[in-house]
Structure formats: structure tokens, C-alpha cells
Write a protein that holds these residues in place. Structure first.
Motif, PDB file in Angstrom:
ATOM      1  N   SER A   3       0.464  -1.121   0.034  1.00 42.22           N
ATOM      2  CA  SER A   3      -0.057   0.046  -0.093  1.00 42.22           C
ATOM      3  C   SER A   3       1.405   1.441  -0.123  1.00 42.22           C
ATOM      4  CB  SER A   3      -0.728   0.051   1.328  1.00 42.22           C
ATOM      5  OG  SER A   3      -0.111   0.004   2.614  1.00 42.22           O
ATOM      6  N   ILE A   4       1.815   1.215   0.717  1.00 43.22           N
ATOM      7  CA  ILE A   4       2.892   1.979   0.453  1.00 43.22           C
ATOM      8  C   ILE A   4       3.314   3.029  -0.884  1.00 43.22           C
ATOM      9  CG2 ILE A   4       4.891   3.360   1.717  1.00 43.22           C
ATOM     10  CD1 ILE A   4       4.352   1.869   3.995  1.00 43.22           C
ATOM     11  N   ALA A   5       3.748   1.216  -1.649  1.00 41.18           N
ATOM     12  CA  ALA A   5       4.102   1.876  -3.134  1.00 41.18           C
ATOM     13  C   ALA A   5       3.861   2.185  -3.627  1.00 41.18           C
ATOM     14  CB  ALA A   5       5.158   0.465  -3.166  1.00 41.18           C
ATOM     15  N   ASN A   6       2.251   1.762  -3.404  1.00 42.46           N
ATOM     16  CA  ASN A   6       1.113   1.913  -4.799  1.00 42.46           C
ATOM     17  C   ASN A   6       0.790   3.149  -4.131  1.00 42.46           C
ATOM     18  OD1 ASN A   6       0.542  -0.375  -5.646  1.00 42.46           O
ATOM     19  ND2 ASN A   6      -0.888  -0.593  -4.276  1.00 42.46           N
ATOM     20  N   ALA A   7       0.277   4.723  -3.155  1.00 39.90           N
ATOM     21  CA  ALA A   7       1.109   5.883  -1.815  1.00 39.90           C
ATOM     22  C   ALA A   7       2.283   6.689  -2.898  1.00 39.90           C
ATOM     23  CB  ALA A   7       0.579   5.719  -1.399  1.00 39.90           C
ATOM     24  N   HIS A   8       3.122   5.905  -3.245  1.00 44.45           N
ATOM     25  CA  HIS A   8       3.893   6.344  -3.815  1.00 44.45           C
ATOM     26  C   HIS A   8       4.140   6.619  -5.035  1.00 44.45           C
ATOM     27  CE1 HIS A   8       8.382   8.203  -3.823  1.00 44.45           C
ATOM     28  NE2 HIS A   8       8.523   7.115  -4.974  1.00 44.45           N
ATOM     29  N   ARG A   9       3.697   5.381  -5.691  1.00 44.62           N
ATOM     30  CA  ARG A   9       2.871   5.834  -7.319  1.00 44.62           C
ATOM     31  C   ARG A   9       2.546   6.802  -7.748  1.00 44.62           C
ATOM     32  NH1 ARG A   9       4.296   0.107  -7.535  1.00 44.62           N
ATOM     33  NH2 ARG A   9       1.643  -0.444  -6.819  1.00 44.62           N
ATOM     34  N   ARG A  10       1.534   6.522  -6.512  1.00 47.99           N
ATOM     35  CA  ARG A  10       0.154   7.767  -6.633  1.00 47.99           C
ATOM     36  C   ARG A  10       0.916   9.217  -7.068  1.00 47.99           C
ATOM     37  NH1 ARG A  10      -3.514   3.828  -4.036  1.00 47.99           N
ATOM     38  NH2 ARG A  10      -3.173   4.932  -2.546  1.00 47.99           N
ATOM     39  N   SER A  11       1.449   9.016  -5.843  1.00 52.77           N
ATOM     40  CA  SER A  11       2.096  11.052  -5.428  1.00 52.77           C
ATOM     41  C   SER A  11       3.462  11.252  -7.216  1.00 52.77           C
ATOM     42  CB  SER A  11       2.797  11.007  -4.225  1.00 52.77           C
ATOM     43  OG  SER A  11       2.142  10.428  -3.302  1.00 52.77           O
ATOM     44  N   ARG A  12       3.982  10.027  -7.822  1.00 54.05           N
ATOM     45  CA  ARG A  12       4.767  10.645  -8.140  1.00 54.05           C
ATOM     46  C   ARG A  12       3.634  10.875  -9.913  1.00 54.05           C
ATOM     47  NH1 ARG A  12       9.843  12.198  -7.507  1.00 54.05           N
ATOM     48  NH2 ARG A  12      10.537  10.914  -5.462  1.00 54.05           N
ATOM     49  N   PHE A  13       2.900   9.762  -9.551  1.00 56.73           N
ATOM     50  CA  PHE A  13       1.867  10.052 -11.368  1.00 56.73           C
ATOM     51  C   PHE A  13       1.549  11.583 -11.011  1.00 56.73           C
ATOM     52  CE2 PHE A  13      -2.088  10.928 -12.758  1.00 56.73           C
ATOM     53  CZ  PHE A  13      -2.128  10.803 -13.820  1.00 56.73           C
ATOM     54  N   PHE A  14       0.985  12.153 -10.171  1.00 54.16           N
ATOM     55  CA  PHE A  14       0.556  13.715 -10.109  1.00 54.16           C
ATOM     56  C   PHE A  14       1.840  14.610  -9.874  1.00 54.16           C
ATOM     57  CE2 PHE A  14      -3.499  11.345  -8.126  1.00 54.16           C
ATOM     58  CZ  PHE A  14      -4.475  11.863  -9.209  1.00 54.16           C
ATOM     59  N   LEU A  15       3.414  14.283  -9.664  1.00 56.79           N
ATOM     60  CA  LEU A  15       4.124  15.469 -10.085  1.00 56.79           C
ATOM     61  C   LEU A  15       4.253  15.186 -11.296  1.00 56.79           C
ATOM     62  CD1 LEU A  15       6.548  16.890  -8.598  1.00 56.79           C
ATOM     63  CD2 LEU A  15       7.667  14.522  -8.813  1.00 56.79           C
ATOM     64  N   TRP A  16       4.343  13.940 -11.870  1.00 59.81           N
ATOM     65  CA  TRP A  16       4.652  13.863 -13.652  1.00 59.81           C
ATOM     66  C   TRP A  16       3.167  15.127 -14.126  1.00 59.81           C
ATOM     67  CZ3 TRP A  16       9.517  13.881 -15.853  1.00 59.81           C
ATOM     68  CH2 TRP A  16      10.013  12.808 -14.609  1.00 59.81           C
ATOM     69  N   MET A  17       2.530  15.160 -14.159  1.00 59.08           N
ATOM     70  CA  MET A  17       1.116  16.020 -14.474  1.00 59.08           C
ATOM     71  C   MET A  17       1.384  17.886 -14.041  1.00 59.08           C
ATOM     72  SD  MET A  17      -0.767  13.848 -16.605  1.00 59.08           S
ATOM     73  CE  MET A  17       0.838  12.974 -16.336  1.00 59.08           C
ATOM     74  N   ALA A  18       2.066  17.239 -13.048  1.00 55.09           N
ATOM     75  CA  ALA A  18       2.287  18.818 -12.644  1.00 55.09           C
ATOM     76  C   ALA A  18       3.526  19.756 -13.472  1.00 55.09           C
ATOM     77  CB  ALA A  18       2.272  19.437 -11.282  1.00 55.09           C
ATOM     78  N   ALA A  19       4.077  19.090 -13.640  1.00 58.65           N
ATOM     79  CA  ALA A  19       5.448  19.128 -14.526  1.00 58.65           C
ATOM     80  C   ALA A  19       5.201  19.477 -16.172  1.00 58.65           C
ATOM     81  CB  ALA A  19       6.229  17.779 -13.788  1.00 58.65           C
ATOM     82  N   LEU A  20       4.147  18.483 -16.545  1.00 59.71           N
ATOM     83  CA  LEU A  20       3.758  18.646 -17.728  1.00 59.71           C
ATOM     84  C   LEU A  20       2.794  19.644 -18.039  1.00 59.71           C
ATOM     85  CD1 LEU A  20       3.137  17.169 -20.679  1.00 59.71           C
ATOM     86  CD2 LEU A  20       1.141  15.951 -19.549  1.00 59.71           C
ATOM     87  N   ALA A  21       1.824  19.889 -16.992  1.00 65.52           N
ATOM     88  CA  ALA A  21       0.456  21.404 -16.695  1.00 65.52           C
ATOM     89  C   ALA A  21       1.797  22.726 -16.890  1.00 65.52           C
ATOM     90  CB  ALA A  21       0.289  21.358 -15.413  1.00 65.52           C
ATOM     91  N   LEU A  22       3.379  23.221 -16.163  1.00 66.52           N
ATOM     92  CA  LEU A  22       3.911  23.723 -15.993  1.00 66.52           C
ATOM     93  C   LEU A  22       4.672  23.885 -17.516  1.00 66.52           C
ATOM     94  CD1 LEU A  22       5.530  26.126 -14.746  1.00 66.52           C
ATOM     95  CD2 LEU A  22       7.238  24.435 -14.314  1.00 66.52           C
ATOM     96  N   LEU A  23       5.112  22.989 -17.929  1.00 69.34           N
ATOM     97  CA  LEU A  23       6.018  22.957 -19.524  1.00 69.34           C
ATOM     98  C   LEU A  23       4.835  23.485 -20.305  1.00 69.34           C
ATOM     99  CD1 LEU A  23       8.346  21.669 -21.317  1.00 69.34           C
ATOM    100  CD2 LEU A  23       7.278  19.210 -21.514  1.00 69.34           C
ATOM    101  N   ILE A  24       3.701  23.078 -20.606  1.00 67.61           N
ATOM    102  CA  ILE A  24       2.766  23.383 -21.967  1.00 67.61           C
ATOM    103  C   ILE A  24       2.518  24.717 -21.307  1.00 67.61           C
ATOM    104  CG2 ILE A  24       0.371  22.916 -22.532  1.00 67.61           C
ATOM    105  CD1 ILE A  24       0.126  20.219 -21.659  1.00 67.61           C
ATOM    106  N   ALA A  25       1.943  25.207 -20.353  1.00 68.05           N
ATOM    107  CA  ALA A  25       2.175  26.758 -20.084  1.00 68.05           C
ATOM    108  C   ALA A  25       3.073  27.577 -20.417  1.00 68.05           C
ATOM    109  CB  ALA A  25       1.880  27.201 -18.186  1.00 68.05           C
ATOM    110  N   LEU A  26       4.332  27.593 -20.549  1.00 68.75           N
ATOM    111  CA  LEU A  26       5.745  28.064 -20.658  1.00 68.75           C
ATOM    112  C   LEU A  26       5.467  27.802 -21.945  1.00 68.75           C
ATOM    113  CD1 LEU A  26       8.652  26.528 -17.894  1.00 68.75           C
ATOM    114  CD2 LEU A  26       7.400  29.381 -17.898  1.00 68.75           C
TER     115      LEU A  26
END
Length: 250
Positions: A3-26
Motif C-alpha cells: 500500500s505504501i508503494a502504491n501511494a508513492h506511485r500515485r504521488s509520482r503520477f501527479f508530480l509528473w502531471m504538474a510538471a507537464l502542466a508547467l511545460l505546456i504553460a511555458l
């Protein structure tokens, strides 16, 4: 441990989505704002303020996502107050930028077109404000909270992707605000990228679509399409006429 590993993967997914949002904005605004500004072109001050606030939001969104991904949730909560301030400033800046577009369009006899097209900006920022408010109310439900905030990025990025369409498809001699329908394809591109990725993530991590994903994706699709009906309507013309009257004329 699983469950800890799954939670970590979920957090990493949203981190990558936030990075993509910044890239698109710029990159989205590079050909129509960043590069012309670097070349010496002048813009109204409100557009500089508007741009700075939106970049600040995307940077903060990435920072907050990184704090969660690195298990610094206490710091994440403390930075949340700044998020509320930036989100409020974003709403105000959009209202002022729309009023500025009214003034600029009026100078060339196209204020009615600007008021119709404002349905894209105003419905988008209204939906952002709603999703952000719901995210704050669900701060103790991380899976809901993060999906609401990711969904709130979609209306913000529609304008950035629209600049790619503008550079590729707009005739060189085009002037004034575009018709409302041209904003729909960029909105659909952002919708499919972010909600498509979120749906795949849900299937892989949960085995199903999360209820918040279903709600946010469905409602956001309606918001993207709403200007097609709202923008040309008499009711919207009346509303925006009153709103436009608040804009200073110079």
C-alpha cells in the motif's frame, strides 16, 4: 508495504502531471508572449501581471506535488495558504485581462466579438475557482483533493494550447478576437491528455475509475463545450455588456 508503494506511485503520477502542466504553460505562450517580449514588443501591464500570476500558480502546483511525492505533507499544508492567495489573484487577473480585451477590441470596432469570446475565459476561470474550492474542502481526502486540483489545470491550459493552434492556423492578416468555436479543439486536446492519463492511472492503480475522476472529467467536458451555446446568446451579451461597462476607457 504494497500500500505504501502504491501511494508513492500515485504521488509520482501527479508530480509528473504538474510538471507537464508547467511545460505546456511555458511553451504554449512562447510564440505569442515570451519570444515577442524578449524581442522588445510591449504589452499592457495587466497582461504581464496576468502571466506572472499564472506562471506562479504552475510553479506552486509543481512544488506542492513534489512535497507530497517526497512525503513532506506538513510542508504541503503550510504552503496551501499561498495557493489560496495565488488562486484568488488568478481569478482577479482574468477578469481584468478580459476587460482589457474589451477595450482593445472596441478600438477596432470588434467589442461584440470580444464579449462573445470572453465566454471561454470566464467560464474557464469560474470552473477553476469551483474545483479549487472543492479541493480545499476535500483536503483531508487526498485522492479526491489531488484529482480536483489536476482537473482545475485543464481550463487554465486551454489558452496555452490555443496559442499553438493560433500560430499554425491563423492567417497573418487576422485581427481581433477569434470566433468562439476555435477555442474548443485546444480545450479537447488538454482534456484528452490529462484525463486520458488520469483514467489510465486509475485503471492501473485502482482497477477502476475513481469517482472524482468521473465527476471532474465529465463536468470539465461540459464546461469546454458550454461557450458554443453561451457565447452567442443574448443573455451572455447582456451580462458582458454590464461587465464591459466597468472597464476603464482611455
Amino acid at each position: 508495504m504494497a500500500s505504501i508503494a502504491n501511494a508513492h506511485r500515485r504521488s509520482r503520477f501527479f508530480l509528473w502531471m504538474a510538471a507537464l502542466a508547467l511545460l505546456i504553460a511555458l511553451t504554449g505562450f512562447a510564440p505569442t508572449y515570451w519570444l515577442p517580449m524578449a524581442a522588445g514588443r510591449s504589452f499592457p501591464p495587466i497582461l504581464h501581471i496576468h502571466g506572472a500570476i499564472f506562471v506562479a500558480w504552475n510553479l506552486l502546483f509543481l512544488w506542492q506535488s513534489w512535497l507530497v511525492a517526497t512525503n513532506r505533507t506538513a510542508d504541503h499544508r503550510q504552503w496551501g495558504l499561498l495557493g489560496i492567495a495565488v488562486a484568488t489573484a488568478m481569478v482577479i487577473s482574468v477578469l481584468l485581462a478580459v476587460q482589457n480585451s474589451y477595450v482593445a477590441a472596441a478600438r477596432i470596432g470588434m467589442e461584440p466579438q470580444a464579449r462573445a469570446f470572453s465566454s471561454v475565459s470566464l467560464t474557464g476561470i469560474a470552473w477553476f475557482a469551483i474545483l479549487f474550492t472543492l479541493a480545499i474542502r476535500n483536503v483531508r481526502k487526498p485522492d479526491v483533493h489531488r484529482r480536483l486540483l489536476l482537473g482545475a489545470s485543464v481550463p487554465l491550459l486551454q489558452a496555452a494550447v490555443a496559442r499553438w493552434f493560433q500560430v499554425a492556423l491563423t492567417p497573418p492578416d487576422a485581427v481581433g478576437p477569434p470566433p468562439v468555436f476555435v477555442a474548443i479543439p485546444p480545450g479537447l486536446v488538454v482534456w484528452f491528455v490529462f484525463f486520458g492519463a488520469l483514467a489510465l492511472h486509475d485503471r492501473q492503480s485502482l482497477g477502476r475509475l475513481h469517482p472524482a475522476t468521473i465527476f471532474v472529467s465529465g463536468a470539465t467536458m461540459l464546461v469546454i463545450l458550454l461557450p458554443l451555446v453561451l457565447g452567442p446568446s443574448a443573455g451572455w451579451a447582456s451580462f458582458t455588456s454590464a461587465f464591459a461597462s466597468l472597464a476603464p476607457r482611455g
